[in-house]
Motif scaffolding. Structure first.
Motif, PDB file in Angstrom:
ATOM      1  N   TRP A  40       0.791  -1.243   0.000  1.00  0.00           N
ATOM      2  CA  TRP A  40       0.000   0.000   0.000  1.00  0.00           C
ATOM      3  C   TRP A  40       0.817   1.284   0.000  1.00  0.00           C
ATOM      4  O   TRP A  40       0.303   2.329  -0.334  1.00  0.00           O
ATOM      5  CB  TRP A  40      -0.962   0.035   1.177  1.00  0.00           C
ATOM      6  CG  TRP A  40      -0.339  -0.197   2.523  1.00  0.00           C
ATOM      7  CD1 TRP A  40       0.406   0.684   3.258  1.00  0.00           C
ATOM      8  CD2 TRP A  40      -0.399  -1.386   3.290  1.00  0.00           C
ATOM      9  NE1 TRP A  40       0.810   0.111   4.433  1.00  0.00           N
ATOM     10  CE2 TRP A  40       0.316  -1.168   4.480  1.00  0.00           C
ATOM     11  CE3 TRP A  40      -1.007  -2.633   3.101  1.00  0.00           C
ATOM     12  CZ2 TRP A  40       0.465  -2.140   5.461  1.00  0.00           C
ATOM     13  CZ3 TRP A  40      -0.861  -3.595   4.074  1.00  0.00           C
ATOM     14  CH2 TRP A  40      -0.134  -3.337   5.237  1.00  0.00           C
ATOM     15  N   ARG A 172      -5.435   2.308  -0.619  1.00  0.00           N
ATOM     16  CA  ARG A 172      -4.866   0.983  -0.914  1.00  0.00           C
ATOM     17  C   ARG A 172      -5.052   0.038   0.269  1.00  0.00           C
ATOM     18  O   ARG A 172      -5.334  -1.142   0.084  1.00  0.00           O
ATOM     19  CB  ARG A 172      -3.389   1.119  -1.260  1.00  0.00           C
ATOM     20  CG  ARG A 172      -3.162   1.742  -2.604  1.00  0.00           C
ATOM     21  CD  ARG A 172      -1.685   1.722  -2.969  1.00  0.00           C
ATOM     22  NE  ARG A 172      -1.457   2.515  -4.131  1.00  0.00           N
ATOM     23  CZ  ARG A 172      -0.581   3.505  -4.209  1.00  0.00           C
ATOM     24  NH1 ARG A 172       0.168   3.819  -3.173  1.00  0.00           N
ATOM     25  NH2 ARG A 172      -0.435   4.185  -5.319  1.00  0.00           N
ATOM     26  N   ASP A 175      -8.533  -1.292   0.222  1.00  0.00           N
ATOM     27  CA  ASP A 175      -8.682  -2.347  -0.788  1.00  0.00           C
ATOM     28  C   ASP A 175      -8.080  -3.668  -0.308  1.00  0.00           C
ATOM     29  O   ASP A 175      -8.686  -4.727  -0.472  1.00  0.00           O
ATOM     30  CB  ASP A 175      -8.028  -1.927  -2.107  1.00  0.00           C
ATOM     31  CG  ASP A 175      -8.759  -0.785  -2.806  1.00  0.00           C
ATOM     32  OD1 ASP A 175      -9.924  -0.502  -2.446  1.00  0.00           O
ATOM     33  OD2 ASP A 175      -8.149  -0.167  -3.701  1.00  0.00           O
TER      34      ASP A 175
END
Length: 183
Positions: A40, A172, A175
């Motif tokens: 990330w 990120r 996700d």
């Protein structure tokens, strides 16, 4: 939010937050695993725990990093690959995880990265903070030859870069976590 190391007087003080469909403990289990930062982070591509018990206060993590040539291209910052050593300064499962970058002698600097987590509805609110109080060893090197105007431009440009990086990072992380903990 619990009390954390983000304070008022700073060279840099940025934060970004996101709602994540996962419990605070699930979020914490991911963000406190610094070896996964490459999943990330804008610059940290991974690393390893080199001292202490992983993800506990006092443990030291060596982060492997990479910065592209075009990042604040006019400034004399490190480009390509480099590493840092960071010491965990707060670790409360499901609540907060924070680390300070060490200088070349192993002392903690006022360069602190923090994840704060709190329950929000059926999920969690993750807030990612970065705070730099006094100039770090690296910042002193970068700005050593700059006049006051160039320093001001550097701090403005670098601050904007940090804001962009933290915003991208929390998205990120969202996700990654939601992909792992889907119901």
């Amino acid at each position: 939010m619990s009390e954390n190391v983000v304070e008022e007087s700073s060279l840099f003080k940025v934060a970004a937050d996101v709602h994540i469909d996962a419990t605070p403990l699930q979020v914490y289990s991911v963000v406190s695993d610094l070896g996964r930062s490459g999943d990330w982070s804008e610059e940290c591509v991974g690393g390893e725990w080199v001292e202490g018990e992983a993800a506990t206060v006092g443990a030291v993590f060596r982060g492997d990093n990479h910065r592209d040539e075009d990042v604040v291209a006019w400034a004399p910052v490190v480009r390509g690959a480099w590493s840092t050593r960071s010491e965990v300064v707060a670790a409360e499962a499901g609540v907060t995880f924070s680390w300070a970058i060490q200088d070349s002698t192993g002392r903690k600097q006022e360069s602190v990265w923090t994840f704060d987590i709190e329950a929000e509805g059926a999920g969690s609110r993750l807030v990612h903070h970065f705070r730099m109080g006094a100039p770090t060893e690296g910042i002193r090197g970068i700005t050593a030859e700059m006049d006051a105007e160039r320093k001001q431009a550097f701090f403005a440009d670098w601050g904007a870069k940090l804001e962009k990086d933290l915003a991208a990072t929390v998205e990120r992380i969202k996700d990654v976590i939601e992909g792992e903990f889907k119901s």
